[in-house]
Design a protein around this motif. Sequence first.
Motif, short mmCIF file in Angstrom:
data_model
loop_
_atom_site.label_atom_id
_atom_site.label_comp_id
_atom_site.label_asym_id
_atom_site.label_seq_id
_atom_site.Cartn_x
_atom_site.Cartn_y
_atom_site.Cartn_z
N SER A 56 -4.10 -13.20 -12.10
CA SER A 56 -5.09 -12.19 -11.74
C SER A 56 -4.72 -11.50 -10.44
O SER A 56 -4.85 -10.28 -10.30
CB SER A 56 -6.48 -12.82 -11.62
N LEU A 57 -4.24 -12.28 -9.48
CA LEU A 57 -3.82 -11.71 -8.20
C LEU A 57 -2.63 -10.76 -8.41
O LEU A 57 -2.54 -9.71 -7.75
CB LEU A 57 -3.44 -12.81 -7.22
N ARG A 58 -1.72 -11.12 -9.32
CA ARG A 58 -0.57 -10.26 -9.57
C ARG A 58 -1.00 -8.94 -10.21
O ARG A 58 -0.48 -7.88 -9.85
CB ARG A 58 0.46 -10.96 -10.44
N ARG A 59 -1.94 -9.00 -11.13
CA ARG A 59 -2.42 -7.75 -11.74
C ARG A 59 -3.01 -6.82 -10.69
O ARG A 59 -2.75 -5.62 -10.69
CB ARG A 59 -3.47 -8.06 -12.81
N GLN A 60 -3.81 -7.40 -9.78
CA GLN A 60 -4.40 -6.58 -8.73
C GLN A 60 -3.33 -6.04 -7.79
O GLN A 60 -3.38 -4.89 -7.36
CB GLN A 60 -5.44 -7.39 -7.95
N ALA A 61 -2.35 -6.89 -7.47
CA ALA A 61 -1.27 -6.46 -6.58
C ALA A 61 -0.46 -5.33 -7.18
O ALA A 61 -0.05 -4.39 -6.48
CB ALA A 61 -0.36 -7.64 -6.25
N LEU A 62 -0.24 -5.37 -8.50
CA LEU A 62 0.50 -4.31 -9.16
C LEU A 62 -0.25 -2.99 -9.06
O LEU A 62 0.34 -1.94 -8.76
CB LEU A 62 0.74 -4.68 -10.63
N ALA A 63 -1.57 -3.05 -9.29
CA ALA A 63 -2.38 -1.84 -9.15
C ALA A 63 -2.38 -1.35 -7.71
O ALA A 63 -2.30 -0.14 -7.44
CB ALA A 63 -3.82 -2.12 -9.62
N ASP A 64 -2.45 -2.28 -6.75
CA ASP A 64 -2.46 -1.90 -5.33
C ASP A 64 -1.16 -1.21 -4.94
O ASP A 64 -1.17 -0.21 -4.19
CB ASP A 64 -2.66 -3.14 -4.45
N ILE A 65 -0.03 -1.72 -5.42
CA ILE A 65 1.26 -1.12 -5.07
C ILE A 65 1.35 0.31 -5.59
O ILE A 65 1.87 1.21 -4.90
CB ILE A 65 2.42 -1.99 -5.60
N HIS A 66 0.86 0.55 -6.79
CA HIS A 66 0.88 1.92 -7.33
C HIS A 66 0.05 2.85 -6.44
O HIS A 66 0.46 3.98 -6.15
CB HIS A 66 0.34 1.93 -8.76
N LEU A 67 -1.12 2.37 -5.98
CA LEU A 67 -1.96 3.19 -5.10
C LEU A 67 -1.28 3.39 -3.74
O LEU A 67 -1.32 4.49 -3.18
CB LEU A 67 -3.32 2.52 -4.91
N ILE A 68 -0.68 2.34 -3.21
CA ILE A 68 0.00 2.44 -1.92
C ILE A 68 1.15 3.43 -1.99
O ILE A 68 1.33 4.27 -1.10
CB ILE A 68 0.51 1.04 -1.48
N ASP A 69 1.95 3.35 -3.04
CA ASP A 69 3.09 4.25 -3.17
C ASP A 69 2.63 5.70 -3.30
O ASP A 69 3.27 6.61 -2.74
CB ASP A 69 3.94 3.86 -4.38
N THR A 70 1.55 5.92 -4.03
CA THR A 70 1.01 7.28 -4.17
C THR A 70 0.54 7.81 -2.83
O THR A 70 0.81 8.96 -2.46
CB THR A 70 -0.14 7.30 -5.19
#
Length: 255
Positions: free
Chosen positions: A198-212
């Motif tokens: 679950s933490l990895r799923r959230q981290a993946l979404a966070d990285i996409h937002l951070i990169d944007t």
Amino acid sequence: MTGDALIQALNLPAAAMVGQRVPKKLLLENGARLAADKRLVNDGIDAIHWLAALKPNTCGVPAYRDDTREYLEIAVLRLQLRPHAKAGRLLELLHRAVPYPVLALLEQDHQVLLSLAHKRHALKEADKVVVDGEIVTIAMTSADEGILRDFLAAMDMARQPATSLLALYEGWMDVLIALQSSAVTGTFNLLDSQQRRSLRRQALADIHLIDTRAKALQSAARGASQMARRIEINMELQQLRRDREQAMQLLRGRA
């Protein structure tokens, strides 16, 4: 990567195989309510095939029921699309139209995609189901051969949890998330706890937002004429880099 190779890797039980062509009216009547969507279905889809129906009596995995969802069957479908069809929208329509959770294999112009989406009871209509959360879709061409080889091995149905159809579907979902994460980390690894997944799923979404956000700030920095604004942007970029590194640790399973 071919669709046939992915189907073989799933290792589906013979008793569950259906092998029937599905008429487009399934999507037209149940998923495509807008005129534009109906045109998309008619013009974009070459064929839909129902590959397998994973039910307790065909795969030996128990059904799942609670107040939120009911997993009595998993439908495995294969779609062939025309080159200019909008794959993302068609997959959304497919997941909405089928009343069971779907493992969808999509082929378009030599590209193979795999898509899953959880389902739950509709809040105001107890006899209907809706997509629950994001539709997870990934192209099989987005990784190197070694990662794809590990991914295919991990998709084997025999390697998924068998306590319920929900657990089986969640197992496949976790494998897809692991493949998505590998595009960022460069390595494919499955995590051993639900919390870490679950933490990895959230981290993946966070990285996409951070990169944007970082990309937007870098563009703003190039157009900033005031020193104070440049300093402000640089400070935010530094914080984003720290946040991204923390998220990367979670992607790698180092929670």
